[in-house]
Design an enzyme around this catalytic site. Sequence first.
Site, PDB file in Angstrom:
ATOM      1  N   SER A 204       4.005   1.252   1.443  1.00  0.00           N
ATOM      2  CA  SER A 204       4.461   0.973   0.145  1.00  0.00           C
ATOM      3  C   SER A 204       3.719   1.440  -0.946  1.00  0.00           C
ATOM      4  O   SER A 204       3.647   2.430  -1.020  1.00  0.00           O
ATOM      5  CB  SER A 204       4.491  -0.596   0.045  1.00  0.00           C
ATOM      6  N   THR A 205       3.096   0.679  -2.005  1.00  0.00           N
ATOM      7  CA  THR A 205       2.708   1.042  -3.036  1.00  0.00           C
ATOM      8  C   THR A 205       1.257   1.959  -2.546  1.00  0.00           C
ATOM      9  O   THR A 205       0.541   1.483  -1.859  1.00  0.00           O
ATOM     10  CB  THR A 205       2.073  -0.217  -3.863  1.00  0.00           C
TER      11      THR A 205
ATOM     12  N   MET B 279       1.778  -3.412  -1.197  1.00  0.00           N
ATOM     13  CA  MET B 279       1.896  -4.959  -1.520  1.00  0.00           C
ATOM     14  C   MET B 279       2.512  -5.575  -0.463  1.00  0.00           C
ATOM     15  O   MET B 279       3.404  -5.281   0.138  1.00  0.00           O
ATOM     16  CB  MET B 279       2.480  -5.110  -2.865  1.00  0.00           C
TER      17      MET B 279
ATOM     18  N   HIS C 107       8.827   1.999   1.135  1.00  0.00           N
ATOM     19  CA  HIS C 107       9.147   1.293   0.082  1.00  0.00           C
ATOM     20  C   HIS C 107       9.346   2.073  -1.337  1.00  0.00           C
ATOM     21  O   HIS C 107       7.891   2.612  -1.640  1.00  0.00           O
ATOM     22  CB  HIS C 107       8.631  -0.042  -0.399  1.00  0.00           C
TER      23      HIS C 107
ATOM     24  N   ASP D  27       5.163  -6.969   4.513  1.00  0.00           N
ATOM     25  CA  ASP D  27       6.257  -6.406   5.374  1.00  0.00           C
ATOM     26  C   ASP D  27       5.537  -5.551   6.313  1.00  0.00           C
ATOM     27  O   ASP D  27       4.416  -4.515   5.943  1.00  0.00           O
ATOM     28  CB  ASP D  27       7.123  -5.426   4.487  1.00  0.00           C
TER      29      ASP D  27
END
Length: 347
Positions: free
Chosen positions: A166-167, A283, A193, A286
């Site tokens: 993600s991030t 973050m 993401h 998931d």
Amino acid sequence: MIKVLIVEDSPSIAAMMRDLLGRDSEIEVVGWAKTGHEAIALRNALNPDVMTMDLNMPLMGGLDAIKIIASTRPVPILVVSQLIESRDSEVAFEALRCGAIDIMGKPSGGGPGGFSEIGAELTFRVKTVARIRPMRLFGKTVAAGVKPKVERRRPLKPAVVVIGASTGGPPALAMILKELPRRLPVPIAIVQHIAPGFIAGLRQWLARQSALPVKLATDGAPLVGGEIYLAPDHYHLEIGAKKKFALTPDAPLRGHRPSVDRLMASAARVCGANVLGVLLTGMGRDGAAGLKQIRDAGGRTIVQDEATSLVFGMPREAIAAGGAEIVCPLEKIAGEIADATASRKDG
């Protein structure tokens, strides 16, 4: 109060951004810089919590300024640029590689109407970026040209490698893919993401970093060894019967579609112990449940360590859930993948 430094060469656009951000009681715009040089100087003088950064500026552009800021005294940077509005421009991912935290497009034309439409998004992204502890540029932990040693692990013959991020994920993925062997015998499926519309540009950018082909996964396509597949926008990516991809438009899982958990759970279900699961910076949680399912099925699991993660949320949750067999720095993950798949001859 979140102190924001606006870096933008257009006085009118800077004024509109100041007005939009100033409407939120939790944000204070503390300054305006017109060039990369001014941005660096005002970072030192004003100590902002967040910097919004244009990319196309005179004297010193945004990319150069981001590199210097991220390699000296990092500040969370949100790139706001018309160069990103097309969403397929690789400059967006270069900005992330250089040390920016997040990216968003700037309305073409620069009129008040266009900017009023992105006011809520701009405010939301500034607040999100402000929560992230910035770190120095990726790759600084390993000397150039030096391959870190990877410990020998128990024998494993994975049929597939699945990765979630993600991030902070795009530059982390770029580092891993760049270091993978040219003749990787297994396929790699990735859920990253990212805002809708950016996945095609990410694919193009990662393809330039990797010796292996990088594709968008398509429904019903077989998994082919030595190829890398990204989950497309708006669909969950799963490994289905006969080891073919399945794309499903089911509702988001805990806010995410595609979901890392859905990919990893399907890999564990179909491939059992023949799975290598990797969870990178990001973050939320998931991937934590999916990684645990892979480990419970007998597969191998790896999470990125805190020191090299831009955001340690997802890896931390996986460790807490008992899904992490191996916790290691980013620069060792490609070696772990190569070591785990070296003995497998078929795809």
